[in-house]
Design an enzyme around this catalytic site. Structure first.
Site, PDB file in Angstrom:
ATOM      1  N   LYS A 133       0.848  -1.191   0.000  1.00 24.59           N
ATOM      2  CA  LYS A 133       0.000   0.000   0.000  1.00 24.59           C
ATOM      3  C   LYS A 133       0.886   1.244   0.000  1.00 24.59           C
ATOM      4  O   LYS A 133       2.045   1.163   0.425  1.00 24.59           O
ATOM      5  CB  LYS A 133      -0.926  -0.014   1.227  1.00 24.59           C
ATOM      6  N   TYR A 221      -4.069   4.035   6.264  1.00 31.07           N
ATOM      7  CA  TYR A 221      -4.656   3.181   7.298  1.00 31.07           C
ATOM      8  C   TYR A 221      -5.842   3.884   7.966  1.00 31.07           C
ATOM      9  O   TYR A 221      -6.860   3.258   8.283  1.00 31.07           O
ATOM     10  CB  TYR A 221      -3.612   2.834   8.350  1.00 31.07           C
TER      11      TYR A 221
END
Length: 247
Positions: A133, A221
């Site tokens: 990510k 996140y």
């Protein structure tokens, strides 16, 4: 929850293994139960200290190869994971990985600005792809990655581990069942200090490789956690930033 450094490292390692577990289980089943060979592309701290040690502890996969632009890192990786010379690649020789039957998956662990290029090249080489990510700098890049995987008939997975995080799953359930009533707002935060602006972590705050700084690095996140647990997509988005570093 406060964690000492050892606990945090262990937590991240276990989380890394958990994030890839469903993917590895699925592919191992399709491969008749054989261990899947993973080649790590990019040998920074995350690959070295967390991902590769996590894979070593799994039953469905093994560290089969490496792709790196840092020759000085090769001997230690070869010794730790018993990697043969034929499974060691540079970025220049990477495309020839298509002929290596030991390697089933390429795990892209480069800075964000390089994700799309190498995920696409890995897919075109006929390898399944796990990409760290955030997925890529732009929606256009993401679309190209998905298209490359579809055309090659391989699987593309992004390293968002919150899908299996027990705290997020618990919150999702509470929101779904209205255990505490209707939710009104979700406040999230995540961050750390980047003290070394010239060393190996410097890319995180540079536009060519880090792309969007804190938002893309640890902010994903917070954003993903809010959207995933609330199970809704935003109607509109606003943002602001502040810094005392003009550079």
């Amino acid at each position: 929850m406060a964690m000492n450094p050892f606990d945090r490292r262990q937590f991240i390692r276990l989380s890394a293994a958990a994030a890839a577990a469903p993917f590895l289980n699925l592919r191992a089943q399709e491969a008749g139960g054989k261990k899947l060979g993973i080649a790590f592309l990019g040998l920074g701290d995350y690959a070295t200290k967390h991902l590769a040690p996590a894979v070593k502890e799994t039953s469905n996969a093994w560290v089969a190869g490496i792709v790196t632009g840092s020759p000085e890192k090769i001997p230690q990786w070869k010794e730790t994971y018993q990697i043969p010379d034929k499974n060691v690649y540079s970025y220049e020789t990477f495309d020839s990985i298509k002929d290596n039957k030991d390697i089933d998956i390429v795990y892209v662990v480069t800075p964000t600005g390089l994700h799309a290029e190498y995920a696409i090249r890995a897919a075109k080489a006929g390898k399944h792809v796990i990409c760290e990510k955030p997925m890529a700098p732009t929606v256009e890049d993401c679309t190209k990655m998905i298209k490359a995987a579809e055309e090659a008939g391989v699987t593309l997975q992004i390293g968002y581990r919150l899908h299996w995080d027990p705290f997020h799953l618990r919150l999702m359930d509470a929101i779904r069942t209205k255990e505490f009533g209707d939710w009104k707002s979700i406040e999230v935060g995540n961050g750390y200090k980047v003290n070394n602006f010239t060393g190996h972590n410097a890319w995180r705050i540079k536009k060519d490789l880090g792309i969007a700084g804190a938002l893309y690095d640890v902010g994903v996140y917070a954003v993903q956690g809010a959207l995933y647990t609330a199970q809704v997509n935003p109607i509109s988005v606003t943002a602001k930033k502040s810094t005392d570093r003009p550079d």
